[in-house]
Design a protein around this motif. Sequence first.
Motif, PDB file in Angstrom:
ATOM      1  N   THR A 204       0.933  -1.267  -0.009  1.00  9.75           N
ATOM      2  CA  THR A 204      -0.072   0.163  -0.137  1.00  9.75           C
ATOM      3  C   THR A 204       0.822   1.285   0.149  1.00  9.75           C
ATOM      4  OG1 THR A 204       0.106   0.150   2.367  1.00  9.75           O
ATOM      5  CG2 THR A 204      -1.790  -1.237   1.309  1.00  9.75           C
ATOM      6  N   ALA A 205       0.286   2.288  -0.068  1.00 10.54           N
ATOM      7  CA  ALA A 205       1.016   3.519  -0.258  1.00 10.54           C
ATOM      8  C   ALA A 205       1.677   3.812   1.034  1.00 10.54           C
ATOM      9  CB  ALA A 205       0.221   4.768  -0.627  1.00 10.54           C
ATOM     10  N   GLU A 206       1.152   3.455   2.222  1.00 11.35           N
ATOM     11  CA  GLU A 206       1.805   3.431   3.522  1.00 11.35           C
ATOM     12  C   GLU A 206       3.155   2.778   3.565  1.00 11.35           C
ATOM     13  OE1 GLU A 206       1.803   4.798   7.474  1.00 11.35           O
ATOM     14  OE2 GLU A 206       0.743   5.574   5.650  1.00 11.35           O
ATOM     15  N   GLY A 207       3.243   1.625   2.870  1.00 10.37           N
ATOM     16  CA  GLY A 207       4.663   1.007   2.778  1.00 10.37           C
ATOM     17  C   GLY A 207       5.513   1.484   1.813  1.00 10.37           C
TER      18      GLY A 207
ATOM     19  N   ALA B  52       0.117  10.859   6.459  1.00 12.64           N
ATOM     20  CA  ALA B  52      -1.000  11.078   5.570  1.00 12.64           C
ATOM     21  C   ALA B  52      -2.216  10.821   6.480  1.00 12.64           C
ATOM     22  CB  ALA B  52      -0.673  10.375   4.485  1.00 12.64           C
ATOM     23  N   SER B  53      -2.296  10.856   7.696  1.00 16.93           N
ATOM     24  CA  SER B  53      -3.644  10.531   8.445  1.00 16.93           C
ATOM     25  C   SER B  53      -4.630  11.486   8.103  1.00 16.93           C
ATOM     26  CB  SER B  53      -2.950  10.358   9.933  1.00 16.93           C
ATOM     27  OG  SER B  53      -2.634  11.803  10.389  1.00 16.93           O
TER      28      SER B  53
ATOM     29  N   GLY C  41      -6.744   8.968   7.154  1.00 19.39           N
ATOM     30  CA  GLY C  41      -7.310   8.403   8.639  1.00 19.39           C
ATOM     31  C   GLY C  41      -5.963   7.900   9.435  1.00 19.39           C
ATOM     32  N   PRO C  42      -6.356   7.219  10.483  1.00 18.07           N
ATOM     33  CA  PRO C  42      -5.794   6.978  11.493  1.00 18.07           C
ATOM     34  C   PRO C  42      -4.745   5.621  11.014  1.00 18.07           C
ATOM     35  CG  PRO C  42      -7.713   6.203  12.122  1.00 18.07           C
ATOM     36  CD  PRO C  42      -7.803   7.123  10.964  1.00 18.07           C
ATOM     37  N   THR C  43      -5.123   4.994   9.953  1.00 19.03           N
ATOM     38  CA  THR C  43      -4.185   3.932   9.758  1.00 19.03           C
ATOM     39  C   THR C  43      -2.829   4.323   8.837  1.00 19.03           C
ATOM     40  OG1 THR C  43      -5.317   3.939   7.566  1.00 19.03           O
ATOM     41  CG2 THR C  43      -6.048   2.422   9.094  1.00 19.03           C
ATOM     42  N   ALA C  44      -2.857   5.675   8.356  1.00 18.67           N
ATOM     43  CA  ALA C  44      -1.520   6.242   7.720  1.00 18.67           C
ATOM     44  C   ALA C  44      -0.715   6.850   8.915  1.00 18.67           C
ATOM     45  CB  ALA C  44      -1.883   7.386   6.756  1.00 18.67           C
TER      46      ALA C  44
END
Length: 333
Positions: free
Chosen positions: A129-132, A254-255, A259-262
């Motif tokens: 994902t983008a978070e990775g 990027a929260s 949201g909180p997962t970022a």
Amino acid sequence: MSSDMKEITALRLTLLANGYAPLASIDKLCVLPNWPRSPVDEALITRRWARMRRYTATGIRVENGLAVIDLDVDNVPAMAELAERLKGILPGAFLLCRHGKGAKIALFVRTAEPFKRICSKRWLKPGDTAEGGAHGAEIFGGASARYFGAFGWHTLDRIKYRWAGNSPADTPLDRLPVFTKKQFFAAIDAIECILRRRGWQVVERSVGGENVAHRVHDLVEGMAFECNDGVTRTLSELQEMARLDAVQGLRCSASWLEGPTAKRTDRCLIGHTATGQLTVVENDSGVTHMVKTDIDDIIAEKLRRLAAGKPTALDIINEEWRRRDRARAGKRK
């Protein structure tokens, strides 16, 4: 002057003699005032920078025909395939190959003509994902302000820049291979072809090409920005810091967008325009986010009405002025 600073000063003088523009830095970050335009000479290096003991890293400004190919692909198998392909498209490009964090590399070459930036789309490995973290390539051609870390520490996690064989300290600028923009575009095309063939996916909203810049005005009050210095800031606080030019090195998660997962607080780069307007660049898509204003809503409404074939308020006002002009012209007759 300490022995370490003597060695660093000698390195910067060597880079200057080899045709490069060295910049004193703190890790990968250059916070020198007016660094994009300030001339670099021997006096600056030996009299001022030699006394700046925190500035132990050295970057190189992209200018005077220098171009840098930034291969931001942190995957060893993919990077190996990319390197093999690029050697055929850009012969000699690996003469100066700088390693940074992970599998990422930067190639220092020359360009036949200055340009700002040529880039690929941003890509995600299968299952990521983008978070990775996203991957891609950028090429900078000296027509806009840019520098690259070259010697010393890369980041606070104590990773040092390293060179595969030759470095700018032993290779003058005029010895680097020269490439055309056509060759650079061919390299970008090859990179995207390889990543696509390996099953990687394009990050939503990311774009590739020359001088591409996707800006959206969507930052509003109520958003909270979790920054890499451990502080969560409001939009107003970031705007004030941007106005005071106090956002060097500041990043956030990027929260505020996802949201909180970022949670990665190095994902978005906080900066400002030449006029001090806040910018938040989401690195994975390459989109620059700016503060939403009333005029953005006015423009959006005008575009919606135009698309629907309906007159906007501005159209009505303009038509009224034209009617009055015609009436005044008729009276003069």
